[in-house]
Scaffold this active site. Structure first.
Site, PDB file in Angstrom:
ATOM      1  N   ASN A  21      10.859   6.452  -7.627  1.00  0.00           N
ATOM      2  CA  ASN A  21       9.583   5.900  -8.073  1.00  0.00           C
ATOM      3  C   ASN A  21       8.499   6.767  -7.439  1.00  0.00           C
ATOM      4  OD1 ASN A  21       7.183   3.846  -7.384  1.00  0.00           O
ATOM      5  ND2 ASN A  21       8.251   3.053  -9.169  1.00  0.00           N
ATOM      6  N   ILE A  78       7.008  -5.486 -15.942  1.00  0.00           N
ATOM      7  CA  ILE A  78       5.656  -5.266 -15.475  1.00  0.00           C
ATOM      8  C   ILE A  78       5.654  -4.989 -13.975  1.00  0.00           C
ATOM      9  CG2 ILE A  78       4.510  -6.666 -17.228  1.00  0.00           C
ATOM     10  CD1 ILE A  78       4.555  -9.047 -15.283  1.00  0.00           C
ATOM     11  N   ASN A  79       4.648  -4.218 -13.567  1.00  0.00           N
ATOM     12  CA  ASN A  79       4.345  -4.160 -12.148  1.00  0.00           C
ATOM     13  C   ASN A  79       3.637  -5.480 -11.802  1.00  0.00           C
ATOM     14  OD1 ASN A  79       3.776  -3.251  -9.478  1.00  0.00           O
ATOM     15  ND2 ASN A  79       3.708  -1.153 -10.215  1.00  0.00           N
ATOM     16  N   GLY A 110       7.544 -12.300  -8.478  1.00  0.00           N
ATOM     17  CA  GLY A 110       8.355 -13.505  -8.333  1.00  0.00           C
ATOM     18  C   GLY A 110       8.286 -14.417  -9.550  1.00  0.00           C
ATOM     19  N   CYS A 113       0.243   0.497  -9.505  1.00  0.00           N
ATOM     20  CA  CYS A 113       0.170  -0.206  -8.232  1.00  0.00           C
ATOM     21  C   CYS A 113      -1.214  -0.812  -8.046  1.00  0.00           C
ATOM     22  CB  CYS A 113       0.475   0.738  -7.066  1.00  0.00           C
ATOM     23  SG  CYS A 113       0.400  -0.114  -5.468  1.00  0.00           S
ATOM     24  N   LYS A 146       5.916   3.338 -15.569  1.00  0.00           N
ATOM     25  CA  LYS A 146       5.846   1.916 -15.207  1.00  0.00           C
ATOM     26  C   LYS A 146       4.442   1.374 -15.433  1.00  0.00           C
ATOM     27  CE  LYS A 146       7.130  -1.301 -11.554  1.00  0.00           C
ATOM     28  NZ  LYS A 146       7.890  -1.413 -10.294  1.00  0.00           N
ATOM     29  N   GLY A 170       0.806  -1.219   0.000  1.00  0.00           N
ATOM     30  CA  GLY A 170       0.000   0.000   0.000  1.00  0.00           C
ATOM     31  C   GLY A 170       0.838   1.268   0.000  1.00  0.00           C
ATOM     32  N   GLY A 214      13.378  -7.630  -8.631  1.00  0.00           N
ATOM     33  CA  GLY A 214      12.558  -7.225  -7.494  1.00  0.00           C
ATOM     34  C   GLY A 214      12.594  -8.251  -6.372  1.00  0.00           C
ATOM     35  N   THR A 215      11.618  -9.134  -6.383  1.00  0.00           N
ATOM     36  CA  THR A 215      11.478 -10.137  -5.333  1.00  0.00           C
ATOM     37  C   THR A 215      12.767 -10.913  -5.081  1.00  0.00           C
ATOM     38  OG1 THR A 215       9.144 -10.299  -5.917  1.00  0.00           O
ATOM     39  CG2 THR A 215      10.064 -12.128  -4.661  1.00  0.00           C
TER      40      THR A 215
HETATM   41  C1  LIG Z   1       6.995  -5.888  -1.568  1.00  0.00           C
HETATM   42  C2  LIG Z   1       6.916  -5.176  -2.869  1.00  0.00           C
HETATM   43  C3  LIG Z   1       6.733  -3.784  -2.898  1.00  0.00           C
HETATM   44  C4  LIG Z   1       6.636  -3.110  -4.107  1.00  0.00           C
HETATM   45  N1  LIG Z   1       6.496  -1.751  -4.118  1.00  0.00           N
HETATM   46  C5  LIG Z   1       6.479  -1.089  -5.304  1.00  0.00           C
HETATM   47  C6  LIG Z   1       6.415   0.333  -5.356  1.00  0.00           C
HETATM   48  O1  LIG Z   1       6.408   1.009  -4.338  1.00  0.00           O
HETATM   49  N2  LIG Z   1       6.385   0.943  -6.575  1.00  0.00           N
HETATM   50  C7  LIG Z   1       6.416   0.224  -7.744  1.00  0.00           C
HETATM   51  O2  LIG Z   1       6.396   0.792  -8.828  1.00  0.00           O
HETATM   52  N3  LIG Z   1       6.496  -1.129  -7.722  1.00  0.00           N
HETATM   53  C8  LIG Z   1       6.530  -1.801  -6.537  1.00  0.00           C
HETATM   54  N4  LIG Z   1       6.624  -3.165  -6.536  1.00  0.00           N
HETATM   55  C9  LIG Z   1       6.681  -3.888  -7.804  1.00  0.00           C
HETATM   56  C10 LIG Z   1       8.126  -4.236  -8.197  1.00  0.00           C
HETATM   57  O3  LIG Z   1       8.883  -3.068  -8.371  1.00  0.00           O
HETATM   58  C11 LIG Z   1       8.130  -5.083  -9.478  1.00  0.00           C
HETATM   59  O4  LIG Z   1       7.522  -4.362 -10.520  1.00  0.00           O
HETATM   60  C12 LIG Z   1       7.395  -6.384  -9.313  1.00  0.00           C
HETATM   61  O5  LIG Z   1       7.640  -6.924  -8.026  1.00  0.00           O
HETATM   62  C13 LIG Z   1       7.791  -7.435 -10.355  1.00  0.00           C
HETATM   63  O6  LIG Z   1       9.137  -7.780 -10.282  1.00  0.00           O
HETATM   64  P1  LIG Z   1       9.680  -9.077  -9.465  1.00  0.00           P
HETATM   65  O7  LIG Z   1       8.857 -10.244  -9.907  1.00  0.00           O
HETATM   66  O8  LIG Z   1      11.125  -9.177  -9.846  1.00  0.00           O
HETATM   67  O9  LIG Z   1       9.485  -8.777  -8.033  1.00  0.00           O
HETATM   68  C14 LIG Z   1       6.720  -3.842  -5.317  1.00  0.00           C
HETATM   69  C15 LIG Z   1       6.904  -5.230  -5.285  1.00  0.00           C
HETATM   70  C16 LIG Z   1       7.007  -5.904  -4.092  1.00  0.00           C
HETATM   71  C17 LIG Z   1       7.205  -7.388  -4.101  1.00  0.00           C
END
Ligand SMILES: Cc1cc2nc3c(=O)[nH]c(=O)nc-3n(C[C@H](O)[C@H](O)[C@H](O)COP(=O)(O)O)c2cc1C
Ligand SMILES: Cc1cc2nc3c(=O)[nH]c(=O)nc-3n(C[C@H](O)[C@H](O)[C@H](O)COP(=O)(O)OP(=O)(O)OC[C@H]3O[C@@H](n4cnc5c(N)ncnc54)[C@H](O)[C@@H]3O)c2cc1C
Ligand SMILES: Cc1cc2nc3c(=O)[nH]c(=O)nc-3n(C[C@H](O)[C@H](O)[C@H](O)COP(=O)(O)OP(=O)(O)OC[C@H]3O[C@@H](n4cnc5c(N)ncnc54)[C@H](O)[C@@H]3O)c2cc1C
Ligand SMILES: Cc1cc2nc3c(=O)[nH]c(=O)nc-3n(C[C@H](O)[C@H](O)[C@H](O)COP(=O)(O)O)c2cc1C
Ligand code: FES
Ligand code: FES
Lengths: 308, 258, 308, 258
Positions: A99, A194-195, A220, A133, A168, A72, A268-269
Site C-alpha cells: 500500500n 472504501i477507505n 468497523g 487517507c 484505493k 497518520g 480491516g478492523t
Molecule cells: C488503524 C488503521 C490504520 C489504517 N491504515 C491504512 C493505511 O495505511 N493505508 C490504507 O490504505 N488504509 C488504511 N486503513 C484503512 C483500512 O485499510 C480500511 O480501508 C478501512 O479500515 C475500512 O475497513 P474496515 O472497516 O474493515 O476496517 C487503516 C485503517 C485502520 C483502522
C-alpha cells in the site's frame, strides 16, 4: 473444485479475502502465531517516500460499532521498507501487496518505481495506491476526491510498474463512481473501496477532540452499509474488478460485498478483534459458494437479483 | 500471541468496583510474567468492538488472573461472568518488568488499575532478598483490594481520605518510604498517569531508576497498527505500548506529552 | 437561570433539543402520551407539493448500531397538511418547524409560499428545507450536493417567507462546508446537518438488497462521529447557527455536538428507542451547563479547546 | 402508548426455541386485547438498536405475557431474562382482532410466532358460544407449544413431518376442518406470510371472511415514521402495520407484493 480466484491485472490471488492495509502491519507481527497461507492477500501498512512518525496520540478511539483512527501513515519509509520488510515477504505464504501513500502524484510514482526496482524477485505481488487517507494533510482525501488528480496519479504510477495496480478510493466524495472511472481511465487494474469515513469524537470531560488532529477515519461495522453501497455503485460504473471493504466482521458481511459486485474483499478492523478471521472467512465463503452452486466470482455477482 | 478460549474459574469483587477474574490458562501457551498483559474479547455484537487489554495479576500452572476496574461497557460485562463461562483471550503480550539490579530493594507502587500487575510482580519478587516493599494507594479504604500478598512482601497502604493506612497519596507514602529505606532502591509503578509522573519526578530527584507500566488505547495489541503509541523523549519518537511496552524506563517517557 | 435558547432568524427556541424530521411524525402520534412542552422544536415529516405514497416495502432495516431507511418522503402533501395537521400545531406546546421537500428549486419555494399563506396565525415557527434526502430521484441528495443549486433554492425560498429558514445538508458530498456556505449566501438563517448517509444492506439469503430501492439512508449511533465532524467543520465555515444531528442517543452525544459548534441539536432515530428522550436530554443539558459554568450556547462552543 | 418498566415474572421454554415471557403490567395502562402488541427495548448499547415488537399472548390483572421465538440478537437476550429483571416496554399498540360476527364459528390458525396472539384470542373467545376452533401448526412435535388453552376451545394440531397431530400443514388441516364445520365461519390467522396467504386463498375460495395479523419491520411503532408499511390492494395504497394494523382483513392485503 471451485475457483474463487480474483484476477487483477492478469495475476491471480489465492482467494477473495485480503487483510486491509494498516490493520495487519507487515505480516511479521502475526507470522509466528498464525498460518497466513489461508489469506488471499496481505496489504501492507502504507509505505511512503520518507519515514513518518505518525500523528500525535492518542490515535484511536472506539465509536458506536466503529473505530476512529488517526495513525497518520506511521511507517519506516521506502528505504527501510526494502531493507527490513521486503525479505520477509518473499517467504510469506500469501500474496503481499504494498500500500503506497505520498504527498503528490509524482511522488506516488517515485515510491512505486523505487520498490519495483528494489524487488527484482517479485516479493511484492502488486501495489495498492492509497489516495484516500483522511489523516494526512497532503495526498490523502484531498487528492483522492479530485478525479483528474486521481487519473493523473494512476497514469504516472502505471508507467512505473507492470505489476497489478489497485487504486484505493475514499467514500468522502459526492460521487465515488466518478473517481473510480478516473482510476480506470488512468490505467488501474482494479479499484478498492472504501477507505475510512471522516469522523470526530469529542471527549466532553476533557473538552477536546479525543484525537489531537480533530478528525479521524471511521472503520468497523458502523460503516458496513456505506461500503456495500459504494461497491454496488462502483462495480456498475467500471469494468475493472472492485475490491470491497468497510466493516466486514462476518462471512455474511463479506458475501454482501461479493453479491454487491466485489471481486475480492478486505478485512480491516475485524483483524483487531480476531486475527484469524480472514482465513476462516475464506473457507466459509468457499462453502457458501458450493452450497449456492456458485463456481466463480462472477457467479456471486449474478446471484443478486436486480433491485426495484 | 496465542489466542484461545479460556474458562472462568472465579470472578470476585476485591475492592469497591474492582474484581479479580481467575481463568484457565492452557499449558502450551507461554507462562505470563509480571508486566505482561492479555486482551479479552467481550461479546460479539460489535459493541464494545475492540478487545480490551488487562495486565496479569497472577499466573501459575493452568491458572491466570487479572484485577479489573468495572468502569465501562466491557468491564461491566466481564463483571457478569460466571465460573464456567468461556472467555476469548489473547496473550501473553508485551514486555515484562525487568529484574531489579542485584541487591537493590524493589519498591513497588500501585494505584487504581495498576494493582494487578504490581501485585503479580510483588509476589514474584518475594522469592528472593532483598524483599520487595509494596505500596498501594486508593481514594479511601473501600478502594484497597483484598488480595493475597506473599508474607515476605512489606505491604503499606495509603488513602487520600486517611480512612486506612497512610493519610495521603501513595506518592507521599513513597517519599516517606524512600527516606527510611537504606541502600539501593529501584521503583516499579503502575497506575494513573499523574501518579506515574509524580513517581518519576521523585525517582529523578533521588537519582534512582524507575520502571513504569503505561496505558494507551489499543487496536491490534501486537504491534501491527501503530495505534497505541506514546511519546518518548527525543525528537518525534513514539513507542508502541503493546510491544515496546507496556513497561518503560521512566526517563524514556515524555511526561509532557501524554 | 441560564438561557440555552437558540436564536434562528431572530426567533428564539425554548431549548436546544429538537426532534428530527421523519422520526416524530406530526407530533400527534405522541401528543396524548407525552408532554411535548419540554421539546425545543418539532421538525415535521417532510411536506411535499403533492401527496406521496412513499417507497416500496420493506422500508427500514437495522445495521450495526444503525438504521437504514427508504421511506421515500411518504406524506399527505401540502394541501392535506394544511387541513389536517396545521390546526394541531397551533395548540402544540412546542415550536413546530415544517420540513419541506420538493423535486426542484421553484417547487420548494412554492410549497413554502403555500404553507405561509395558509398559516396566517403562525402555527409554523419556521421551515427546514430538505435538500438532502437520499431516497428520492429528484430534489434530494442530487440537488443538495450542488452548491449553486442549493444557493438558488435557498434564495427562492427566502423570498417566499420571512420566517426562520433552515437548510438541511447532506453528508454525502466531498465538501459539506461549500454547500453550507451556498445556503448561507442564499439567505438561510441556519443550516442543519447531517441528513442520512447513503448505505445498502443485502439480504444474502434472499439475494437482494433488503430495501427494494437498493440504497437507503443510514442513521443512528453508527453515524455519530460523521455528524460531529460535519458540524465541527460547517460551524467554522459559516457565521449562521448550525443545528447538529446524526446518531445522538445520549446527553453526552448531544454535548459533543454543542462543543463541536452546534447551536441546537436534533434527535432522530433515538426517538424510536425512547420517545421521551428529547425532553430528558434538554433537562440534562441544562444541568451540564450549570455544572460547567456555561450560561449561553456560545459558552458551549468555547468550552472546546482548540485541537492539534 | 404507555412506556414503562415492567418486571419479569417468568420466562420459560414452551416449545423448541420458543419461550413465554410473563411480566408485570401496570394497572393504569390500558388492558391489552388480542391482536395488540408491545415493543421491548433490549440492552442499551445500540446493538440491537430498535425496540422489538411482540404480540400479547395473554393479559389479565397486573400480568401480561408474550410468546417469542429465540431467533436473533434481541430474542436471544430476552431468553436470558430472569424473574425480577426490569424490562422496558411500550404498549399496548395497534388494533385488535375484531369480534366474530354473531353466531359465526371463529376458526383460529397459528404458526410460528403467530401462536401468541392467536392463543390470546382463543382464550378470550372461549367465553362465549359458538366456541372457537384453534389450529396450531409446526414443523414437528417439538415445535408445538406447551401452553394453557381454555377447555372450551377445540384445539387441533398439525405437523409438517407428521410427528404429532395431523400430518400436513396447518392450512391443509384448516381445509379439512372447514369441510366438517357447519354454519358460518370466520377465520383469524397469524404466522408466516406464506401461511397467511394460503389461508386467505382458502377463505376466498370458501367465501368466508378472514383476518390476518401482519408483520413488518418497525421503527417508531406508533405511526410516526411510515417505516412499517405494507401494500394494500388498490393503486399505490400502503398501510402502517403498527397503527392501521397489525390486524387486517385478508382481502385488503396485496398478497402479490409482500
Ligand atoms: C488503524 C488503521 C490504520 C489504517 N491504515 C491504512 C493505511 O495505511 N493505508 C490504507 O490504505 N488504509 C488504511 N486503513 C484503512 C483500512 O485499510 C480500511 O480501508 C478501512 O479500515 C475500512 O475497513 P474496515 O472497516 O474493515 O476496517 C487503516 C485503517 C485502520 C483502522
Ligand atoms: C497494557 C494495559 C494494561 C491494562 N491493565 C489493566 C488492568 O490490569 N486492570 C484494569 O482494570 N484495566 C487495565 N487496563 C485498562 C483497561 O484496558 C480498561 O479499563 C478497559 O479497556 C475499559 O474498558 P470498558 O469498556 O469497561 O470501558 P470504556 O468506557 O470503554 O473505557 C474506559 C477507558 O478505558 C480505556 N480503553 C478503552 N478501550 C481500550 C482499549 N481498546 N485499549 C486500551 N484502553 C482502552 C480508555 O482510556 C477509556 O477511556 C489496561 C490497559 C492497558 C493498555
Ligand atoms: C406486530 C408484530 C408482532 C409480532 N409478534 C411476535 C410474537 O408474538 N412473537 C415473536 O416471536 N415474534 C413476534 N414478532 C416478530 C419479532 O418482532 C421478531 O421476531 C424480533 O424482532 C426478532 O428480533 P431479533 O433481534 O431476535 O432477531 P433479528 O435477527 O434482528 O431479526 C429477525 C427478523 O425479525 C424481524 N425484525 C427485526 N427487527 C424488527 C423490528 N424492529 N420490527 C419488526 N420486525 C423486526 C425481521 O424480519 C428480521 O429478519 C412480531 C412482529 C410484529 C411486527
Ligand atoms: C425513518 C426516517 C425518516 C426520515 N425522514 C426525513 C424527512 O422526511 N426529512 C428529513 O429532512 N430528514 C428525514 N430523516 C433524517 C433525520 O431527520 C435525521 O437527519 C437523520 O436520521 C440523522 O439523525 P439520527 O441519526 O438521530 O436519526 C429521516 C430519518 C429516518 C430514520
Ligand atoms: S495496539 Fe496496534 S500497535 Fe499497539
Ligand atoms: S413503525 Fe413507524 S409508522 Fe409504523
Amino acid at each position: 473444485m471451485i475457483a474463487l480466484r480474483p484476477v487483477i491485472g492478469g495475476r491471480e490471488l489465492a482467494n477473495v479475502v485480503g487483510v486491509a492495509s494498516g490493520t495487519f502491519g507487515y505480516g511479521s507481527e502475526y507470522e509466528r502465531h498464525l498460518d497466513l497461507s489461508g489469506i488471499g492477500a496481505l496489504y501492507t501498512k502504507a509505505v511512503t517516500m520518507h519515514p513518518r512518525p505518525g500523528n500525535d496520540v492518542p490515535r484511536i478511539v472506539e465509536t458506536p460499532a466503529g473505530l476512529l483512527n488517526s495513525i497518520g501513515l506511521a511507517n519506516v519509509g521506502r528505504e527501510r521498507f526494502v531493507v527490513e520488510k521486503l525479505p520477509g515477504f518473499a517467504s510469506m505464504p500469501c500474496a503481499v501487496i504494498a500500500n503506497v501513500a505520498a504527498d503528490f502524484p509524482e511522488e506516488y510514482a517515485e515510491v512505486v518505481a523505487y520498490l519495483d526496482a528494489n524487488d527484482p524477485t517479485g516479493a511484492l505481488w502488486g501495489y495498492e495506491i492509497n489516495v484516500s487517507c483522511p489523516n494526512v494533510k497532503a495526498g490523502g482525501v484531498a487528492l483522492g476526491s479530485n478525479a483528474s488528480e486521481v487519473e493523473r496519479t494512476t497514469r504516472l504510477v502505471r508507467t512505473a510498474t507492470d505489476r497489478p495496480l489497485i487504486v484505493k478510493l475514499t467514500p468522502n466524495v459526492t460521487d465515488i463512481t466518478q473517481i473510480a472511472r478516473a482510476a480506470e481511465a488512468g490505467g488501474a487494474d482494479a479499484v478498492s473501496c472504501i477507505n475510512t469515513v471522516v469522523g470526530m469524537v469529542i471527549d466532553t470531560a476533557r473538552r477536546r477532540p479525543v484525537l489531537p488532529a480533530g478528525t479521524g477515519g471511521l472503520s468497523g461495522p458502523a460503516i458496513l452499509p456505506i461500503g456495500v453501497a459504494a461497491v454496488y455503485r462502483v462495480s456498475r460504473a467500471v469494468s475493472i474488478p472492485v475490491i470491497g471493504m468497510g466493516g466486514i466482521m462476518t462471512t455474511d458481511d463479506a458475501i454482501q460485498y461479493l453479491m454487491a459486485g466485489a471481486s475480492a474483499i478486505q478485512v480491516g478492523t475485524a483483524n483487531f478483534v480476531d486475527p484469524r478471521i480472514a482465513t476462516r472467512m475464506a473457507a466459509e465463503i468457499e462453502r457458501f459458494a458450493i452450497d449456492a452452486g456458485v463456481d466463480s466470482i462472477e457467479g456471486f455477482h449474478s446471484l443478486l437479483e436486480p433491485s426495484g | 500471541m496465542p489466542l484461545f478460549t479460556a474458562r472462568v474459574l472465579a470472578n470476585q469483587e476485591v475492592a469497591h468496583d474492582y474484581y479479580q477474574l481467575d481463568f484457565s490458562w492452557i499449558s502450551d501457551a507461554p507462562r505470563p510474567v509480571p508486566g505482561q498483559f492479555l486482551t479479552v474479547r467481550v461479546g460479539s455484537s460489535g459493541v464494545p468492538l475492540l478487545r480490551r487489554p488487562f495486565a496479569f495479576s497472577d499466573a501459575a500452572g493452568e491458572r491466570a488472573s487479572m484485577i479489573y476496574w468495572r468502569r465501562g461497557d466491557a468491564t461491566r460485562a466481564i463483571a457478569g461472568y460466571q465460573p464456567g463461562d468461556a472467555i476469548d483471550v489473547m496473550g501473553p503480550l508485551g514486555v515484562a518488568f525487568p529484574e531489579p539490579t542485584d541487591g537493590a530493594v524493589p519498591v513497588l507502587i500501585a494505584g487504581g488499575v495498576g494493582v494487578g500487575p504490581i501485585l503479580f510482580l510483588a509476589n514474584a519478587l518475594a522469592a528472593r532478598a532483598p524483599y520487595p516493599i509494596l505500596l498501594i494507594g486508593a481514594r479511601s479504604a473501600q478502594g484497597l483490594p483484598r488480595v493475597r500478598v506473599d508474607g515476605r512482601v512489606q505491604l503499606r497502604t495509603a488513602t487520600d481520605d486517611g480512612s486506612a493506612g497512610y493519610a495521603g497519596t501513595v506518592i507521599d507514602l513513597l517519599d516517606r518510604t524512600l527516606d527510611i529505606t537504606a541502600g539501593d532502591v529501584e521503583l516499579y509503578l503502575c497506575g494513573p498517569n499523574p501518579m506515574l509522573r509524580a513517581g518519576h519526578d521523585l525517582a529523578a530527584r533521588h537519582g534512582i531508576p524507575a520502571w513504569v507500566s503505561m496505558e494507551q488505547t489499543m487496536g491490534c495489541a501486537v504491534g501491527a497498527c501503530m495505534g497505541c503509541a506514546i511519546h518518548l523523549t527525543g525528537v518525534e519518537r513514539y513507542a508502541r505500548v503493546c510491544t515496546e511496552g507496556p513497561v518503560f524506563r521512566s526517563t524514556d517517557v515524555d511526561w509532557e506529552r501524554l
